[in-house]
Motif scaffolding. Structure first.
Motif, PDB file in Angstrom:
ATOM      1  N   GLU A  21       0.955  -1.408   0.072  1.00  0.00           N
ATOM      2  CA  GLU A  21      -0.011  -0.163  -0.049  1.00  0.00           C
ATOM      3  C   GLU A  21       0.824   1.295  -0.063  1.00  0.00           C
ATOM      4  O   GLU A  21       0.585   2.251  -0.659  1.00  0.00           O
ATOM      5  N   ASP A  26      -0.285   5.029  -0.907  1.00  0.00           N
ATOM      6  CA  ASP A  26      -1.016   5.521   0.427  1.00  0.00           C
ATOM      7  C   ASP A  26      -0.081   5.221   1.646  1.00  0.00           C
ATOM      8  O   ASP A  26      -0.291   4.232   2.362  1.00  0.00           O
ATOM      9  N   THR A  29      -1.799   5.319   5.267  1.00  0.00           N
ATOM     10  CA  THR A  29      -2.477   4.082   5.803  1.00  0.00           C
ATOM     11  C   THR A  29      -1.590   3.154   5.853  1.00  0.00           C
ATOM     12  O   THR A  29      -1.561   2.214   6.922  1.00  0.00           O
TER      13      THR A  29
END
Length: 169
Positions: A21, A26, A29
């Motif tokens: 991720e 991202d 996150t």
């Protein structure tokens, strides 16, 4: 690095998912997921989990001081990982192969912070461990990064390297 584990390891799989991720952009996150895993693992948990998580979490921080804190944790955990534990996770890995990257990251963070003596100590340690790198694309990538960081240290350059892992500024 090879990705086929000897046996399933849910924690390593969760770390890998979070890292993916982060690499996809991202980072917030990914950091949150890795921090949650860190809390679950604990500071005395499986050293392989701690090393892997801290090593990857460091790359998700733009601030070299924050990255440094995680890279120190990764090196500390690596010192506690046994060869047997690494082999249980993946037969193609060896703990000696972790050290060039761990020391490289420390050297790069210290360099970015302007602590050139510490950076030199770690780039020297990374180069001492470089013979343990595999002769593959990952090993070549690290050898190139070793050269880049050593050159930046010699120039007293504190700028982030364009080829450095992690989020862009």
């Amino acid at each position: 690095m090879p990705t086929a584990p000897v046996s399933p390891d849910p924690t390593m799989e969760a770390i890998s998912r979070a890292v993916a991720e982060g690499r996809a952009g991202d980072t917030l996150t990914a950091r949150q997921k890795l921090l949650k895993l860190w809390s679950a693992i604990g500071v005395t948990g499986d050293p392989l989990h701690r090393c892997s998580l801290a090593h990857h979490l460091a790359d998700l921080h733009e601030d070299p001081a924050r990255a440094l804190a995680w890279d120190i944790r990764a090196l500390d955990a690596a010192d506690a990982v046994t060869e047997q534990r690494v082999q249980e996770h993946h037969a193609g890995l060896h703990i000696a192969g972790f050290y060039p990257s761990l020391h490289l990251n420390l050297a790069d963070n210290y360099r970015r912070l302007g602590s050139f003596d510490a950076a030199t100590e770690h780039i020297d340690a990374a180069e001492e461990h470089a013979p343990h790198l595999r002769q593959d694309a990952y090993g070549a990538l690290l050898r190139t990064a070793l050269d880049e960081v050593a050159e930046a240290i010699s120039r007293r350059d504190t700028a982030k390297r364009p080829s450095a892992p992690g989020p862009t500024a």
